[in-house]
Every structure is written in C-alpha cells, then in structure tokens.
Design a protein around this motif. Structure first.
Motif, PDB file in Angstrom:
ATOM      1  N   ASN A 168      -0.470   2.915  -9.803  1.00  0.00           N
ATOM      2  CA  ASN A 168      -1.305   1.758  -9.534  1.00  0.00           C
ATOM      3  C   ASN A 168      -0.493   0.501  -9.789  1.00  0.00           C
ATOM      4  O   ASN A 168       0.133   0.369 -10.840  1.00  0.00           O
ATOM      5  CB  ASN A 168      -2.537   1.785 -10.419  1.00  0.00           C
ATOM      6  N   THR A 169      -0.475  -0.373  -8.822  1.00  0.00           N
ATOM      7  CA  THR A 169       0.329  -1.582  -8.964  1.00  0.00           C
ATOM      8  C   THR A 169      -0.375  -2.683  -9.731  1.00  0.00           C
ATOM      9  O   THR A 169       0.090  -3.794  -9.796  1.00  0.00           O
ATOM     10  CB  THR A 169       0.727  -2.122  -7.583  1.00  0.00           C
ATOM     11  N   GLY A 170      -1.525  -2.374 -10.298  1.00  0.00           N
ATOM     12  CA  GLY A 170      -2.235  -3.348 -11.123  1.00  0.00           C
ATOM     13  C   GLY A 170      -3.289  -4.100 -10.331  1.00  0.00           C
ATOM     14  O   GLY A 170      -4.441  -4.226 -10.757  1.00  0.00           O
ATOM     15  N   ASN A 171      -2.930  -4.617  -9.203  1.00  0.00           N
ATOM     16  CA  ASN A 171      -3.885  -5.283  -8.329  1.00  0.00           C
ATOM     17  C   ASN A 171      -3.309  -5.282  -6.924  1.00  0.00           C
ATOM     18  O   ASN A 171      -2.152  -4.924  -6.702  1.00  0.00           O
ATOM     19  CB  ASN A 171      -4.191  -6.708  -8.811  1.00  0.00           C
ATOM     20  N   SER A 172      -4.119  -5.714  -5.973  1.00  0.00           N
ATOM     21  CA  SER A 172      -3.668  -5.661  -4.585  1.00  0.00           C
ATOM     22  C   SER A 172      -2.510  -6.618  -4.339  1.00  0.00           C
ATOM     23  O   SER A 172      -1.688  -6.384  -3.453  1.00  0.00           O
ATOM     24  CB  SER A 172      -4.828  -5.977  -3.641  1.00  0.00           C
TER      25      SER A 172
ATOM     26  N   GLU B 199       0.930  -5.629  -2.395  1.00  0.00           N
ATOM     27  CA  GLU B 199       1.567  -6.409  -1.334  1.00  0.00           C
ATOM     28  C   GLU B 199       2.996  -6.725  -1.686  1.00  0.00           C
ATOM     29  O   GLU B 199       3.893  -6.663  -0.847  1.00  0.00           O
ATOM     30  CB  GLU B 199       0.785  -7.704  -1.098  1.00  0.00           C
ATOM     31  N   GLU B 200       3.204  -7.074  -2.945  1.00  0.00           N
ATOM     32  CA  GLU B 200       4.530  -7.520  -3.372  1.00  0.00           C
ATOM     33  C   GLU B 200       5.542  -6.390  -3.384  1.00  0.00           C
ATOM     34  O   GLU B 200       6.737  -6.639  -3.326  1.00  0.00           O
ATOM     35  CB  GLU B 200       4.435  -8.194  -4.734  1.00  0.00           C
ATOM     36  N   VAL B 201       5.087  -5.153  -3.473  1.00  0.00           N
ATOM     37  CA  VAL B 201       6.019  -4.031  -3.393  1.00  0.00           C
ATOM     38  C   VAL B 201       6.061  -3.443  -1.989  1.00  0.00           C
ATOM     39  O   VAL B 201       6.743  -2.461  -1.748  1.00  0.00           O
ATOM     40  CB  VAL B 201       5.704  -2.931  -4.428  1.00  0.00           C
ATOM     41  N   GLY B 202       5.343  -4.064  -1.071  1.00  0.00           N
ATOM     42  CA  GLY B 202       5.487  -3.699   0.326  1.00  0.00           C
ATOM     43  C   GLY B 202       4.455  -2.751   0.878  1.00  0.00           C
ATOM     44  O   GLY B 202       4.556  -2.339   2.039  1.00  0.00           O
ATOM     45  N   LEU B 203       3.451  -2.379   0.096  1.00  0.00           N
ATOM     46  CA  LEU B 203       2.417  -1.490   0.611  1.00  0.00           C
ATOM     47  C   LEU B 203       1.555  -2.235   1.640  1.00  0.00           C
ATOM     48  O   LEU B 203       1.248  -3.418   1.466  1.00  0.00           O
ATOM     49  CB  LEU B 203       1.537  -0.967  -0.519  1.00  0.00           C
ATOM     50  N   LEU B 204       1.164  -1.538   2.669  1.00  0.00           N
ATOM     51  CA  LEU B 204       0.282  -2.091   3.690  1.00  0.00           C
ATOM     52  C   LEU B 204      -0.880  -1.135   3.888  1.00  0.00           C
ATOM     53  O   LEU B 204      -0.856  -0.005   3.407  1.00  0.00           O
ATOM     54  CB  LEU B 204       1.050  -2.309   4.994  1.00  0.00           C
ATOM     55  N   GLN B 205      -1.860  -1.572   4.623  1.00  0.00           N
ATOM     56  CA  GLN B 205      -3.006  -0.703   4.833  1.00  0.00           C
ATOM     57  C   GLN B 205      -3.619  -0.987   6.202  1.00  0.00           C
ATOM     58  O   GLN B 205      -3.215  -1.913   6.910  1.00  0.00           O
ATOM     59  CB  GLN B 205      -4.059  -0.926   3.768  1.00  0.00           C
ATOM     60  N   GLN B 206      -4.606  -0.124   6.550  1.00  0.00           N
ATOM     61  CA  GLN B 206      -5.366  -0.344   7.769  1.00  0.00           C
ATOM     62  C   GLN B 206      -6.708   0.355   7.618  1.00  0.00           C
ATOM     63  O   GLN B 206      -6.770   1.507   7.165  1.00  0.00           O
ATOM     64  CB  GLN B 206      -4.635   0.225   8.991  1.00  0.00           C
TER      65      GLN B 206
ATOM     66  N   THR C  55      -0.827   3.811  16.814  1.00  0.00           N
ATOM     67  CA  THR C  55      -0.130   2.565  16.523  1.00  0.00           C
ATOM     68  C   THR C  55      -0.785   1.932  15.307  1.00  0.00           C
ATOM     69  O   THR C  55      -1.995   1.744  15.287  1.00  0.00           O
ATOM     70  CB  THR C  55      -0.201   1.583  17.697  1.00  0.00           C
ATOM     71  N   ALA C  56       0.023   1.626  14.312  1.00  0.00           N
ATOM     72  CA  ALA C  56      -0.516   1.023  13.097  1.00  0.00           C
ATOM     73  C   ALA C  56      -0.766  -0.462  13.324  1.00  0.00           C
ATOM     74  O   ALA C  56       0.039  -1.153  13.957  1.00  0.00           O
ATOM     75  CB  ALA C  56       0.451   1.222  11.944  1.00  0.00           C
ATOM     76  N   THR C  57      -1.878  -0.915  12.812  1.00  0.00           N
ATOM     77  CA  THR C  57      -2.150  -2.348  12.739  1.00  0.00           C
ATOM     78  C   THR C  57      -2.099  -2.704  11.264  1.00  0.00           C
ATOM     79  O   THR C  57      -3.054  -2.519  10.520  1.00  0.00           O
ATOM     80  CB  THR C  57      -3.528  -2.679  13.333  1.00  0.00           C
ATOM     81  N   PHE C  58      -0.963  -3.184  10.875  1.00  0.00           N
ATOM     82  CA  PHE C  58      -0.743  -3.416   9.454  1.00  0.00           C
ATOM     83  C   PHE C  58      -1.564  -4.599   8.949  1.00  0.00           C
ATOM     84  O   PHE C  58      -1.650  -5.647   9.595  1.00  0.00           O
ATOM     85  CB  PHE C  58       0.732  -3.675   9.173  1.00  0.00           C
ATOM     86  N   ALA C  59      -2.111  -4.404   7.772  1.00  0.00           N
ATOM     87  CA  ALA C  59      -2.854  -5.473   7.100  1.00  0.00           C
ATOM     88  C   ALA C  59      -2.437  -5.496   5.636  1.00  0.00           C
ATOM     89  O   ALA C  59      -1.912  -4.520   5.101  1.00  0.00           O
ATOM     90  CB  ALA C  59      -4.350  -5.238   7.226  1.00  0.00           C
ATOM     91  N   ALA C  60      -2.669  -6.612   5.024  1.00  0.00           N
ATOM     92  CA  ALA C  60      -2.337  -6.742   3.606  1.00  0.00           C
ATOM     93  C   ALA C  60      -3.118  -5.727   2.788  1.00  0.00           C
ATOM     94  O   ALA C  60      -4.287  -5.443   3.055  1.00  0.00           O
ATOM     95  CB  ALA C  60      -2.657  -8.152   3.125  1.00  0.00           C
TER      96      ALA C  60
END
Lengths: 180, 182
Positions: free
Chosen positions: A131-135, A139-146, A156-161
């Motif tokens: 767990n990175t502590g918070n969203s 984001e700061e470590v590069g994780l994205l979501q959809q 096709t991924a539509t990347f979001a924060a």
C-alpha cells in the motif's frame, strides 16, 4: 533477466525507487478487498532484454470472490495479452494460495517498457498487496488505473490517475513448470 | 506518455551478493515493511532457495550466513544451485561459533552470467539467525523464493534440489562474497 518478474520486483522499481520504501513501510497485507469493481490497476515495468512470459501467478489474500484478470500492455496502452480468453471467466481461486495460469501463453516481449495489469470484478476478493499510503503515493510511483465497466481487461487501456493506494502482488515467469 | 527510465540494468559492485541484493530479492525485502530481525531457525533441515541472476561473471570466495542473537548451538550450510536445482557448490556443515556476526567459510566458485538459487540450511532450530519474516508467504513467493521440501538430511545435497512452493515465512540473511573475508 530473472525467471520471475514480480509486480514488486526490480524491473518495476524505477524513477521513484528511492521513495518506494517510504510509501510501503507498512509491508504487504491481505488487503481490504479490491478497490473497485472491474477496476484495472496498471503497474509499469521495464525489461532490459527479451523475455518470454510462459506463466502467471497471483497471491490471493485471506478471502476471495468472483473473477480475476491479468494482462500485459505496451507502453502506449495496447493490450498484448490477457488471461481471460473472452469466453471463460477466471475465478480468483482459493484464499491464501498462489494460483497460476498459462492461458494464452507464451508471449514474447522485447526490451522496453510495458504495463502489467490486474483487475477483479468485485470488491470482496483480496490479493496480497503493498500500500502506497494514499492515492497520491500511487500516482507518484507510477501506478495507473481504469474503471473498465465490465469484467475483462480492455484491448486498449485508458489510463487514469490512481484513485487508490493498492499495489497488488503478482508475477510472470518464463518457466512454465514453476510452482510457487 | 513519458519515457521509461532505464533502471532495469543492475550493475552493482560485484563483491557481495546476498538475499538483499538487487539481483536477488532485494526489492521484495524492501517492501516487506519490517526490517531485519533475529530469531531461532524456523524449521530444521528445510532449505530456503532464493533466486538471483548475474549479468557478469562473479567469483565466490566465501559463503556466509548472518548469525543472530540467541543460541549458537547447531550447524549451517550455504550453497548455490543453478535455476533447475542442479548442485554447484557449498561450504558444507559449519558450526556456529558466536552470535551476532556473519559466519561462513571460504570456497572458490566462478559463476557465469545466468540464473541461480542461493541456498541455506540449518540442522536444528537452536541457532539464532538474522532474518526477514512475513507470514504472507505469497509476498516471498511472488519474488520466486522457493524451498526444497521433505528433506531430512543435512548438509545441502550435492545431488541437487527440487524447488517447490514456499511454506516458510522467514528468509535468513545469507549470501556470498568475492573476498575471503566479509
């Protein structure tokens, strides 16, 4: 190249590597349920040489539910492979185990940047996660979501924060005989 | 889309390779949450296999384990196998002589670039060993850590090991050095 490419391994630890330890100081947990129904989490990684994915594993937490999908995308968000074949859903499996799949594999990857991806179709199932502590940390470590909207990683991924701090634990291997 | 930072190459000084090295499971250890601790050996005659890979040749000159606090009665062995479990070399049965200090023995072995397992075994649960612990063994398994199960023998088998799914929660601190002292 190692035999096992982990979502927490050396090839996913990049630009913000020196911050990661601080973000994940609480260590891995059983999770509190997948952060969103049909939510895909994308984890960037880079490989310095060719690599063939022959098997995928995931680490189930203390409870499981529904179906899971895992996949690989190129750096532009084009899906290269996913575990769900479009017909037969993949059940998350037994709690506290490390299930695997070879569906649709092997696939070769050239040197370069990619995303490994995971999604669950419910918020009850748990995977072992850091767990990175918070969203913001995610984001700061590069994780994205959809928010995909339905089961199955999209073509096709539509990347979001990232809107959660979940960093799930799973891996690829080029050894189809491996058991973890 | 930003360019990837090329960090996948791990050119670390080739003097010490341990379970905490970048070419082994150092990243997974970093994410463990809890740091290095000390405890008695978790299971006697259970071989922990930690994967590592080399991009350059490395000459092992000493193999060692990090002795912890507590009892020193008992023996250990450290060795290396290839990625298929074929035996390469080991230091044989070594008696703990003191606590809280790395202990091992000299052995010369050249490893060419490739994939290997570093292996550690204890003959009893008496010795104290420095180790990382996590009851979520999937955390270690996703990094490729395995074990050789159902072993009743000591020291490390020269006939090879059969890597199987990990049932251990503790990863001892052990490794190799390219010098005769650590």
């Amino acid at each position: 190249m190692p035999s096992v490419l982990s979502s927490h391994g050396q090839f996913t630890d990049f630009a913000t590597a020196h911050l990661v330890a601080a973000y994940t100081s609480s260590g891995p947990t059983n999770g509190v349920g997948w952060p969103g129904t049909n939510r895909a989490i994308y984890i960037p990684f880079y490989i310095p040489s060719k690599y063939v994915i022959r098997k995928v594993f995931w680490a189930n937490g203390s409870s499981t539910s529904g179906n899971i999908d895992i996949g690989v995308y190129d750096k532009f968000g084009n899906r290269i492979w996913r575990m769900y074949d479009g017909v037969s859903s993949v059940g998350q499996g037994t709690a506290n185990t490390n299930p695997s799949s070879t569906t649709g594999l092997p696939i070769p990857l050239d040197e370069g940047g990619y995303y490994m991806a995971m999604m669950l179709d419910n918020t009850t199932g748990r995977v072992i996660e850091n767990n990175t502590g918070n969203s913001d940390g995610a984001e700061e470590v590069g994780l994205l979501q959809q928010a995909v909207g339905s089961y199955g990683l999209p073509s096709t991924a539509t990347f979001a924060a990232a809107a959660s701090s979940v960093w799930p634990s799973f891996c690829f291997t080029d050894n189809a005989s491996l058991t973890l | 889309m930003s360019d990837w930072l090329v960090s996948g190459t791990h050119k670390e000084p080739q003097r010490v390779i341990s379970v905490a090295s970048q070419c082994a499971i150092g990243h997974t250890i970093r994410y463990n949450g809890t740091g290095l601790g000390t405890a008695v050996v978790q299971t006697a005659k259970r071989i922990i296999l930690v994967p590592f890979q080399l991009d350059d040749p490395f000459t092992i000159r000493r193999m060692w384990v990090g002795a912890g606090a507590g009892g020193t009665a008992g023996n250990f062995d450290v060795g290396v196998y290839d990625e298929f479990g074929t035996y390469i070399n080991s230091i044989g049965s070594q008696a703990y002589s003191s606590a809280n200090a790395p202990q091992g023995a000299a052995v010369t072995q050249v490893l060419m670039p490739g994939r290997y397992f570093m292996a550690c075994e204890h003959d009893s649960v008496n010795p104290g060993v420095r180790r990382w612990d996590n009851s979520l063994t999937g955390h270690w398994a996703m990094a490729g850590v395995m074990e050789h199960s159902n072993t009743t023998t000591f020291p490390l088998p020269t006939g090879g090991v059969t890597p199987t799914a990990l049932a251990h929660s503790q990863i001892p601190l052990f490794g190799f050095t390219g010098s005769t002292v650590i």
